[in-house]
Design a protein around this motif. Structure first.
Motif, PDB file in Angstrom:
ATOM      1  N   ARG A   1       0.849  -1.182   0.000  1.00 30.23           N
ATOM      2  CA  ARG A   1       0.000   0.000   0.000  1.00 30.23           C
ATOM      3  C   ARG A   1       0.888   1.236   0.000  1.00 30.23           C
ATOM      4  O   ARG A   1       1.694   1.442   0.899  1.00 30.23           O
ATOM      5  CB  ARG A   1      -0.909  -0.011   1.222  1.00 30.23           C
ATOM      6  N   ARG A   2       0.752   2.022  -1.046  1.00 29.72           N
ATOM      7  CA  ARG A   2       1.519   3.248  -1.148  1.00 29.72           C
ATOM      8  C   ARG A   2       1.013   4.258  -0.117  1.00 29.72           C
ATOM      9  O   ARG A   2      -0.095   4.124   0.417  1.00 29.72           O
ATOM     10  CB  ARG A   2       1.404   3.834  -2.551  1.00 29.72           C
ATOM     11  N   PRO A   3       1.758   5.342   0.119  1.00 31.48           N
ATOM     12  CA  PRO A   3       1.314   6.348   1.107  1.00 31.48           C
ATOM     13  C   PRO A   3      -0.028   6.986   0.765  1.00 31.48           C
ATOM     14  O   PRO A   3      -0.752   7.412   1.671  1.00 31.48           O
ATOM     15  CB  PRO A   3       2.451   7.376   1.071  1.00 31.48           C
ATOM     16  N   ASP A   4      -0.379   7.055  -0.537  1.00 32.75           N
ATOM     17  CA  ASP A   4      -1.673   7.657  -0.904  1.00 32.75           C
ATOM     18  C   ASP A   4      -2.807   6.647  -0.884  1.00 32.75           C
ATOM     19  O   ASP A   4      -3.933   6.944  -1.304  1.00 32.75           O
ATOM     20  CB  ASP A   4      -1.589   8.329  -2.272  1.00 32.75           C
ATOM     21  N   GLY A   5      -2.558   5.433  -0.421  1.00 33.56           N
ATOM     22  CA  GLY A   5      -3.583   4.411  -0.303  1.00 33.56           C
ATOM     23  C   GLY A   5      -3.724   3.523  -1.513  1.00 33.56           C
ATOM     24  O   GLY A   5      -4.444   2.532  -1.459  1.00 33.56           O
ATOM     25  N   THR A   6      -3.041   3.851  -2.610  1.00 31.74           N
ATOM     26  CA  THR A   6      -3.154   3.023  -3.804  1.00 31.74           C
ATOM     27  C   THR A   6      -2.322   1.766  -3.649  1.00 31.74           C
ATOM     28  O   THR A   6      -1.388   1.691  -2.840  1.00 31.74           O
ATOM     29  CB  THR A   6      -2.713   3.799  -5.046  1.00 31.74           C
ATOM     30  N   LEU A   7      -2.671   0.765  -4.461  1.00 32.60           N
ATOM     31  CA  LEU A   7      -2.033  -0.545  -4.356  1.00 32.60           C
ATOM     32  C   LEU A   7      -0.900  -0.652  -5.354  1.00 32.60           C
ATOM     33  O   LEU A   7      -1.056  -0.307  -6.536  1.00 32.60           O
ATOM     34  CB  LEU A   7      -3.070  -1.637  -4.587  1.00 32.60           C
ATOM     35  N   SER A   8       0.225  -1.164  -4.867  1.00 34.63           N
ATOM     36  CA  SER A   8       1.383  -1.452  -5.710  1.00 34.63           C
ATOM     37  C   SER A   8       1.521  -2.958  -5.806  1.00 34.63           C
ATOM     38  O   SER A   8       1.616  -3.660  -4.806  1.00 34.63           O
ATOM     39  CB  SER A   8       2.652  -0.842  -5.096  1.00 34.63           C
ATOM     40  N   GLY A   9       1.533  -3.465  -7.031  1.00 39.33           N
ATOM     41  CA  GLY A   9       1.616  -4.902  -7.218  1.00 39.33           C
ATOM     42  C   GLY A   9       0.320  -5.461  -7.767  1.00 39.33           C
ATOM     43  O   GLY A   9      -0.454  -4.718  -8.400  1.00 39.33           O
ATOM     44  N   PRO A  10       0.060  -6.752  -7.526  1.00 37.59           N
ATOM     45  CA  PRO A  10       0.885  -7.683  -6.735  1.00 37.59           C
ATOM     46  C   PRO A  10       2.131  -8.154  -7.486  1.00 37.59           C
ATOM     47  O   PRO A  10       2.142  -8.172  -8.718  1.00 37.59           O
ATOM     48  CB  PRO A  10      -0.086  -8.840  -6.481  1.00 37.59           C
ATOM     49  N   TYR A  11       3.143  -8.528  -6.669  1.00 37.79           N
ATOM     50  CA  TYR A  11       4.419  -8.994  -7.190  1.00 37.79           C
ATOM     51  C   TYR A  11       4.625 -10.447  -6.808  1.00 37.79           C
ATOM     52  O   TYR A  11       4.192 -10.892  -5.721  1.00 37.79           O
ATOM     53  CB  TYR A  11       5.561  -8.160  -6.616  1.00 37.79           C
ATOM     54  N   ALA A  12       5.296 -11.190  -7.687  1.00 38.56           N
ATOM     55  CA  ALA A  12       5.641 -12.574  -7.350  1.00 38.56           C
ATOM     56  C   ALA A  12       6.587 -12.576  -6.154  1.00 38.56           C
ATOM     57  O   ALA A  12       7.594 -11.849  -6.132  1.00 38.56           O
ATOM     58  CB  ALA A  12       6.292 -13.250  -8.554  1.00 38.56           C
ATOM     59  N   ALA A  13       6.282 -13.406  -5.131  1.00 41.52           N
ATOM     60  CA  ALA A  13       7.054 -13.415  -3.881  1.00 41.52           C
ATOM     61  C   ALA A  13       7.884 -14.701  -3.788  1.00 41.52           C
ATOM     62  O   ALA A  13       7.393 -15.791  -4.102  1.00 41.52           O
ATOM     63  CB  ALA A  13       6.114 -13.302  -2.686  1.00 41.52           C
ATOM     64  N   THR A  14       9.156 -14.541  -3.282  1.00 45.94           N
ATOM     65  CA  THR A  14      10.043 -15.688  -3.053  1.00 45.94           C
ATOM     66  C   THR A  14      10.424 -15.705  -1.573  1.00 45.94           C
ATOM     67  O   THR A  14      10.871 -14.680  -1.025  1.00 45.94           O
ATOM     68  CB  THR A  14      11.300 -15.593  -3.919  1.00 45.94           C
ATOM     69  N   ARG A  15      10.249 -16.852  -0.922  1.00 43.26           N
ATOM     70  CA  ARG A  15      10.484 -16.956   0.524  1.00 43.26           C
ATOM     71  C   ARG A  15      11.969 -16.856   0.836  1.00 43.26           C
ATOM     72  O   ARG A  15      12.807 -17.447   0.178  1.00 43.26           O
ATOM     73  CB  ARG A  15       9.933 -18.278   1.041  1.00 43.26           C
ATOM     74  N   VAL A  16      12.255 -16.083   1.874  1.00 41.06           N
ATOM     75  CA  VAL A  16      13.596 -16.056   2.463  1.00 41.06           C
ATOM     76  C   VAL A  16      13.541 -16.740   3.836  1.00 41.06           C
ATOM     77  O   VAL A  16      14.271 -17.672   4.115  1.00 41.06           O
ATOM     78  CB  VAL A  16      14.125 -14.608   2.596  1.00 41.06           C
ATOM     79  N   ASP A  17      12.615 -16.263   4.679  1.00 38.60           N
ATOM     80  CA  ASP A  17      12.321 -16.929   5.953  1.00 38.60           C
ATOM     81  C   ASP A  17      10.914 -16.542   6.344  1.00 38.60           C
ATOM     82  O   ASP A  17      10.168 -15.986   5.536  1.00 38.60           O
ATOM     83  CB  ASP A  17      13.357 -16.589   7.023  1.00 38.60           C
ATOM     84  N   ASP A  18      10.534 -16.816   7.619  1.00 45.88           N
ATOM     85  CA  ASP A  18       9.150 -16.548   8.013  1.00 45.88           C
ATOM     86  C   ASP A  18       8.784 -15.081   7.933  1.00 45.88           C
ATOM     87  O   ASP A  18       7.608 -14.743   7.794  1.00 45.88           O
ATOM     88  CB  ASP A  18       8.918 -17.053   9.442  1.00 45.88           C
ATOM     89  N   TYR A  19       9.741 -14.175   8.044  1.00 41.75           N
ATOM     90  CA  TYR A  19       9.430 -12.754   8.069  1.00 41.75           C
ATOM     91  C   TYR A  19       9.891 -12.021   6.811  1.00 41.75           C
ATOM     92  O   TYR A  19       9.541 -10.861   6.641  1.00 41.75           O
ATOM     93  CB  TYR A  19      10.080 -12.082   9.287  1.00 41.75           C
ATOM     94  N   ARG A  20      10.690 -12.719   5.987  1.00 43.46           N
ATOM     95  CA  ARG A  20      11.263 -11.997   4.850  1.00 43.46           C
ATOM     96  C   ARG A  20      10.949 -12.692   3.532  1.00 43.46           C
ATOM     97  O   ARG A  20      10.828 -13.919   3.486  1.00 43.46           O
ATOM     98  CB  ARG A  20      12.761 -11.840   5.036  1.00 43.46           C
ATOM     99  N   LEU A  21      10.868 -11.888   2.465  1.00 42.44           N
ATOM    100  CA  LEU A  21      10.650 -12.410   1.110  1.00 42.44           C
ATOM    101  C   LEU A  21      11.273 -11.428   0.127  1.00 42.44           C
ATOM    102  O   LEU A  21      11.589 -10.270   0.480  1.00 42.44           O
ATOM    103  CB  LEU A  21       9.152 -12.602   0.816  1.00 42.44           C
ATOM    104  N   THR A  22      11.437 -11.884  -1.100  1.00 42.69           N
ATOM    105  CA  THR A  22      11.988 -11.005  -2.136  1.00 42.69           C
ATOM    106  C   THR A  22      10.962 -10.869  -3.267  1.00 42.69           C
ATOM    107  O   THR A  22      10.153 -11.766  -3.527  1.00 42.69           O
ATOM    108  CB  THR A  22      13.298 -11.558  -2.717  1.00 42.69           C
ATOM    109  N   VAL A  23      11.030  -9.699  -3.924  1.00 38.44           N
ATOM    110  CA  VAL A  23      10.192  -9.430  -5.111  1.00 38.44           C
ATOM    111  C   VAL A  23      11.101  -8.921  -6.218  1.00 38.44           C
ATOM    112  O   VAL A  23      12.160  -8.319  -5.941  1.00 38.44           O
ATOM    113  CB  VAL A  23       9.096  -8.395  -4.795  1.00 38.44           C
TER     114      VAL A  23
END
Length: 892
Positions: free
Chosen positions: A808-830
C-alpha cells in the motif's frame, strides 16, 4: 339533466349524481370536481353526452349544456380496476388535444361520389404544463402543436383540403433530412406539390411565414355528436318549393299540369322566381378541329353572340355562344366560360334544355293548375328581347323548383368568432356538402344544383345591426366538397357570426344539396419566433396522395446538434448521437461549467463509446431530475453518475486489471464482512428488456437468456436511449450475468482511508481468515541482487504453489501484486517495486498483503462509502470478470 357517475357500464344505478347550471367543457367540470386532475393518454373513465360517447381527446373542447345528460363510466385502466367517484380520489390524467372537425365515414353505396380528400395529418397533442421536448442523439418524434391547426378547402379543388401545421420539434438545434419527414408512413418528399414545409432554427423570425398565423377555431362549429361533419343549415318556407306533378304541358309563357297529374303548391304567386329545366331534341354536329355545332329551331332561345347560357341534360354545363347562324335549321357554336372552343360535345340527336345561365323565370301569374312566366337573364334582369316562350311540349322529366331567393333558412348561431378578451379583423368560415351538390334526372342525367348561403356578423361589444355576406354554390357532383370563405372586417372587433341557407333543402331523393357549417375561424396575433426551439411549418393537401380517413401523424427523425470533444477540447457544434456530448450539455444546462466536469474521464469514456458504437438516442419530454437524465444516458454505455472530489464523473462498470486501493485489517476499524447469496429456486433465470427500436421506432422486447435458462421467472427492464437491438441485448445480458455471478456483498469500516476510493473503484480487500491473504506492516526494504528484500511485521504462512505480495503506497493506492520468493518466516523477495517505500516511521509504513496467487485478496467494486463517526463505512460487491462476457457479443 344530471351528471351521473357509474361504477361500470354494467347494469346498476349511479354512484353519484351532480347538477350544474352552467355551460362548460367536460374538462372544466372535471377540474372543478377533481383536485388531482391531470393529463393521461388512457384515462380510466369514459364519458357520454346524451348517449353519444365523447373521445377523451375532445374533453377540453366539447361543451355540454345544463339540459344535457352526462354519464361518466369508470373503466379498467392499465390492468387495474379503478374504483372511484368524481370526488374521484384518483389522479385522473388526461391529454387535451387540439382536434379539428373530422369527416364522418359515410356509408358506401353504388353510385355514391368520392369522399372529400381531407387533410387529416396532425402532430402530437399539446401537452399542457410539461417541459418542451428535448432529443438526445437520433430519434423519431411527433412534433407538438404550437398553434391550432388551420384546415381550409382548396380554392382550386373543393374536393380537397389543406391543413397548416406549426409544430415544435424540440428544444435546441437538430439535423433533419427531408427524406425523414413523414406523414403517416409516407415521406413528405413523395407527396410532391401536395406538401410544403420549412424548418426554422431556434429564434428564427416567422414574420413572413403564413403557417405561423394563429387561427382560432370556434368550438361551437364543427363535427357533432350525431356524426355530421358540421352544423346542418336548414330552411323555413311558407310554401312548398316543388310541385307534386308527374307531367307538365309547356306552351309559350304558360306551363300547365294536366288533370290528374298533380298540382302547383298553394301559395305560389306572381313575383316568385323559379328554376325551370325542360329538355327538347337538338342535333349536335361534330365540327372536327372546329367547334361543334348545335342545330335546331332556336326561336325560343333567341340566341345572340356572347349570350351566357346553361345546358341541362346531355352536354350539361355553362357556355357562351360564339356564333349564331339563322336558317331553316338555326345553328350555334359555343365557347367555354374561359373562352376556349367547345369541341367535345356528345353528337347526334340529343335531349337538352338551353336557356340563360341559371334557367330562372319570374312568375307573372299562378294557380294550382298553371303558371305564367317571364324569362330572366343570366344577371337576374328581365329578358329585354321578345321572348316567344316555350315550344309546345309535354314533359315527364321537367324540373320546376322555387329559386332560393324565395325562401330563407333558420340561423345557425350566432357564435363568437374569437375568445373573450380578443379581437380580430379577419375571419374565415367553411361550408361543406357531405353528399355533393347535384340533381339527377329521371333519365339519369347529371344536372347542376345551386345552394345559396348567407352569413351575418356584428360586433359583440355593441350588438348593433347585422352585416350580410351572401355566397352561391353551384355544382353537379356526388363527391363531397367544401368551400372556404374569407372576410376582412371593417375594424378590429370580437365578432359574433351566424349562418343560414337561403332556400329549403330538396325533398327530391334524386337531389343532393345538404349543406353544413363546417368551421369558423378568426385570425389572432401569434408569436413571431420561438427562442431556443426548432420548429417546422407544414402545409399538407388531402387528396389522391394522402388518405382522408386513415389517421395520419406528422413525424420527423431528428439528430441533435451539440458541441463535441476533439483532442481534449470542445469542437464546433455538429449532429451527434454521442453519450459524452449529451452528458456535458445536460450538466451545463443547469449552470455547471467545464470546471465542474471530470473531462479527462469523460474523454476516456467518449473514445470507448465511439469505438463500440454506444449511443444515446432518447426523447426527454417529462419532468425528471438532472441525475435521472444523466444516468439514463450513461446507462447506455454501462456507466453511472458519480461525484468525485467535487467533479461530475461518469463511472463505467468495465473489465479491470489494475487495482486502485487496498483495504486490510491493518486499516480497517470494522472487520470485513462477507455475505454470499446462494442460488435459490425462485431466482431470476432471464431478462426481458424493452427498448425502442431504431428501425421500426416501436417498443420492442429482446429476450436475454443464458444456456439452460427457460424463462420461468424473468426480470423485466425498460431501457432508455438505446435503439439498436444488439446493444440492447448486450445490456440485458450484462444484467443477466450480474444476476448469476454478482452474489457476494462486502462491508467494512475504515478511518479516513476509504475516502481515497470512489464509486466502482476496483480494490483488493482482505480479512484474517486462514488460507487467504495475510496483512502486516512493512518493517524494512533492501535492494538485493535480482530485486528487493521485504521484511514483514508478522510471520508469513507459506503453502504450496506460487505466492504474491502487494504493498500500500502512502496515498492508499495498491502497488503490485508482485511474485514473492520466501527467504524466511518474516522476509521475502520481489523482482521489482514501482515506488520507494518509506519505513522510517516518519509516516505510517506501507501495509503489506501476502497470500497464494489465487487467494491473496478479494477483488471488489466499491458501491458505497458513507460517513461513520470519524471514519467511513464501505460496501462493495465482488468483482467477477464473467460479468462482461457478452459486452461485445452478438445475439444468435
Amino acid at each position: 339533466m344530471p351528471i351521473e357517475i357509474y361504477p361500470s357500464k354494467l347494469a346498476g344505478g349511479p354512484l353519484e349524481v351532480h347538477q350544474t347550471a352552467e355551460r362548460m367543457t367536460l374538462e372544466q367540470w372535471l377540474r372543478a370536481k377533481v383536485p388531482s386532475f391531470e393529463a393521461r393518454e388512457a384515462p380510466p373513465v369514459s364519458i357520454s353526452v346524451n348517449g353519444c360517447r365523447v373521445p377523451h381527446a375532445c374533453w377540453g373542447e366539447f361543451r355540454f349544456r345544463p339540459e344535457d345528460k352526462v354519464s361518466i363510466y369508470i373503466e379498467p385502466a392499465g390492468g387495474e380496476l379503478v374504483i372511484a367517484a368524481v370526488t374521484l380520489q384518483a389522479a385522473v390524467k388526461f391529454v387535451t388535444g387540439l382536434f379539428m372537425p373530422k369527416m364522418p365515414k359515410l356509408p358506401s353505396s353504388p353510385g355514391q361520389g368520392d369522399k372529400l380528400g381531407e387533410a387529416n395529418a396532425k402532430g402530437n397533442q399539446v401537452k399542457i404544463n410539461t417541459p418542451i421536448r428535448e432529443i438526445a442523439g437520433r430519434r423519431k418524434v411527433y412534433p407538438d402543436y404550437l398553434l391550432p391547426p388551420r384546415r381550409y378547402f382548396d380554392p382550386a379543388d373543393p374536393k380537397a383540403q389543406w391543413v397548416d401545421l406549426m409544430l415544435c420539434i424540440g428544444k435546441g438545434k437538430y439535423q433533419i433530412n427531408s427524406s425523414e419527414i413523414q406523414v403517416g408512413d409516407t415521406p413528405i418528399i413523395s407527396l410532391g406539390a401536395d406538401a410544403e414545409y420549412t424548418i426554422y432554427q431556434p429564434g428564427a423570425s416567422l414574420s413572413a411565414e403564413p403557417v405561423a398565423t394563429w387561427w382560432h377555431s370556434a368550438t361551437e362549429v364543427g363535427s357533432t355528436s350525431s356524426g355530421t361533419a358540421g352544423l346542418e343549415l336548414r330552411a323555413t318556407y311558407e310554401v312548398e318549393p316543388v310541385p307534386t306533378a308527374t307531367a307538365y304541358l309547356f306552351s309559350g309563357d304558360t306551363i300547365t299540369i294536366p288533370t290528374g297529374a298533380g298540382e302547383f303548391p298553394d301559395g305560389w304567386a306572381a313575383g316568385m322566381i323559379a328554376r325551370i329545366e325542360v329538355e327538347y331534341p337538338y342535333t349536335v354536329i361534330d365540327g372536327g378541329v372546329n367547334r361543334d355545332i348545335i342545330e335546331a329551331d332556336l326561336s325560343q332561345l333567341q340566341p345572340f353572340v356572347g349570350m351566357q347560357i346553361e345546358i341541362v341534360g346531355d352536354n350539361a354545363g355553362l357556355y357562351e355562344i360564339e356564333s349564331y347562324t339563322p336558317g331553316s335549321p338555326d345553328q350555334i357554336t359555343l365557347n367555354y366560360p374561359d373562352g376556349s372552343p367547345v369541341l367535345d360535345l356528345l353528337t347526334g340527336t340529343r335531349s337538352m334544355g338551353i336557356g340563360y345561365a341559371g334557367l330562372r323565370y319570374r312568375l307573372t301569374a299562378a294557380s294550382i293548375t298553371a303558371i305564367s312566366v317571364e324569362r330572366l337573364t343570366d344577371t337576374g334582369g328581365t329578358d329585354p328581347s321578345t321572348w316567344p316562350g316555350f315550344d309546345p311540349l309535354t314533359s315527364y322529366d321537367a324540373l320546376i323548383v322555387l329559386d332560393a331567393s324565395t325562401q330563407e333558412g333558420d340561423w345557425a348561431g350566432p357564435f363568437a368568432a374569437c375568445p373573450s378578451g380578443e379581437t380580430t379583423q379577419q375571419i374565415e368560415w367553411d361550408v361543406f356538402f357531405p353528399g355533393g351538390l347535384i340533381r339527377i334526372s329521371s333519365k339519369g342525367s347529371l344536372r347542376f344544383k345551386d345552394v345559396t348561403v348567407e352569413l351575418q356578423y356584428r360586433d359583440m361589444a355593441t350588438a348593433g345591426a347585422w352585416t350580410s355576406v351572401t355566397k352561391n354554390y353551384s355544382a353537379k357532383t356526388l363527391d363531397q366538397m367544401g368551400f372556404t370563405e374569407a372576410l376582412t372586417l371593417p375594424a378590429a372587433m370580437r365578432p359574433e357570426v351566424r349562418i343560414r341557407r337561403i332556400g329549403a333543402k330538396s325533398t327530391d331523393p334524386n337531389t343532393q344539396d345538404t349543406v353544413q357549417w363546417y368551421s369558423l375561424r378568426s385570425k389572432l396575433q401569434g408569436p413571431t419566433s420561438y427562442a431556443g426551439a426548432t420548429t417546422i411549418a407544414l402545409r399538407l393537401r388531402g387528396g389522391h396522395r394522402l388518405a382522408s380517413q386513415s389517421e395520419q401523424l406528422v413525424s420527423v427523425i431528428a439528430t441533435r446538434v451539440l458541441p463535441v470533444r476533439n483532442g481534449g477540447a470542445w469542437d464546433i457544434e455538429t449532429p451527434t448521437r454521442g453519450i459524452a456530448p449529451w452528458v456535458a450539455y445536460v450538466a451545463k444546462s443547469i449552470g455547471y461549467t467545464d470546471d465542474d466536469l471530470d473531462l479527462d474521464e469523460l474523454d476516456r469514456l467518449d473514445l470507448i463509446w465511439q469505438d463500440r458504437g454506444d449511443y444515446f438516442d432518447a426523447i426527454v419530454d417529462a419532468s425528471s431530475t438532472v441525475k435521472e437524465t444523466l444516468n439514463d444516458a450513461l446507462a447506455a454505455g454501462f456507466a453511472e453518475l458519480t461525484i468525485n472530489s467535487g467533479l461530475i464523473r461518469p463511472a463505467r462498470d468495465e473489465p479491470r486489471s489494475t487495482f486502485e486501493h487496498m483495504y486490510t485489517p491493518q486499516n480497517m476499524t470494522e472487520g470485513l464482512s462477507r455475505q454470499f447469496n446462494a442460488p435459490q429456486p425462485d431466482d431470476f433465470d432471464g431478462v426481458d428488456l424493452e427498448y425502442t427500436d431504431g428501425i421500426t421506432w416501436q417498443v420492442e422486447t429482446v429476450d436475454c437468456r443464458l444456456d439452460g435458462d427457460i424463462g420461468r421467472r424473468v426480470e423485466k427492464m425498460k431501457l432508455e436511449g438505446v435503439t439498436d437491438r444488439t446493444r440492447a441485448w448486450r445490456i440485458g445480458m450484462r444484467r443477466r450475468m450480474e444476476q448469476k455471478y454478482r452474489r457476494t456483498q462486502y462491508s467494512w469500516g475504515t478511518e479516513l482511508d476509504a475516502w481515497n476510493s470512489g464509486y466502482l473503484s476496483y480494490c483488493a480487500v482482505a480479512d484474517d481468515v486462514p488460507g487467504y491473504g495475510q496483512s502486516a506492516l512493512l518493517m524494512g526494504v533492501e535492494t538485493v541482487s535480482g530485486g528487493y528484500l521485504l521484511e514483514s511485521s508478522e510471520p508469513l504462512t507459506w503453502g504450496d504453489g506460487s505466492h504474491v505480495v502487494a504493498l500500500r503506497r502512502p496515498d492508499g493506492t495498491l502497488s503490485g501484486p508482485y511474485a514473492a520468493t520466501r527467504v524466511d518466516d518474516y522476509r521475502l523477495t520481489v523482482p521489482a517495486l514501482d515506488f520507494t517505500p518509506d519505513t522510517g516511521w516518519g509516516i505510517e509504513p506501507p501495509h503489506l498483503l501476502f497470500g497464494p496467487v489465487t487467494r491473496w485478496s478479494y477483488p471488489v467494486l466499491i458501491t458505497s462509502i458513507s460517513p461513520s463517526g470519524d471514519g467511513a463505512s464501505v460496501e462493495a460487491v465482488g468483482y467477477d470478470p464473467r460479468i462482461y462476457t457478452y459486452d461485445d457479443a452478438t445475439p444468435a
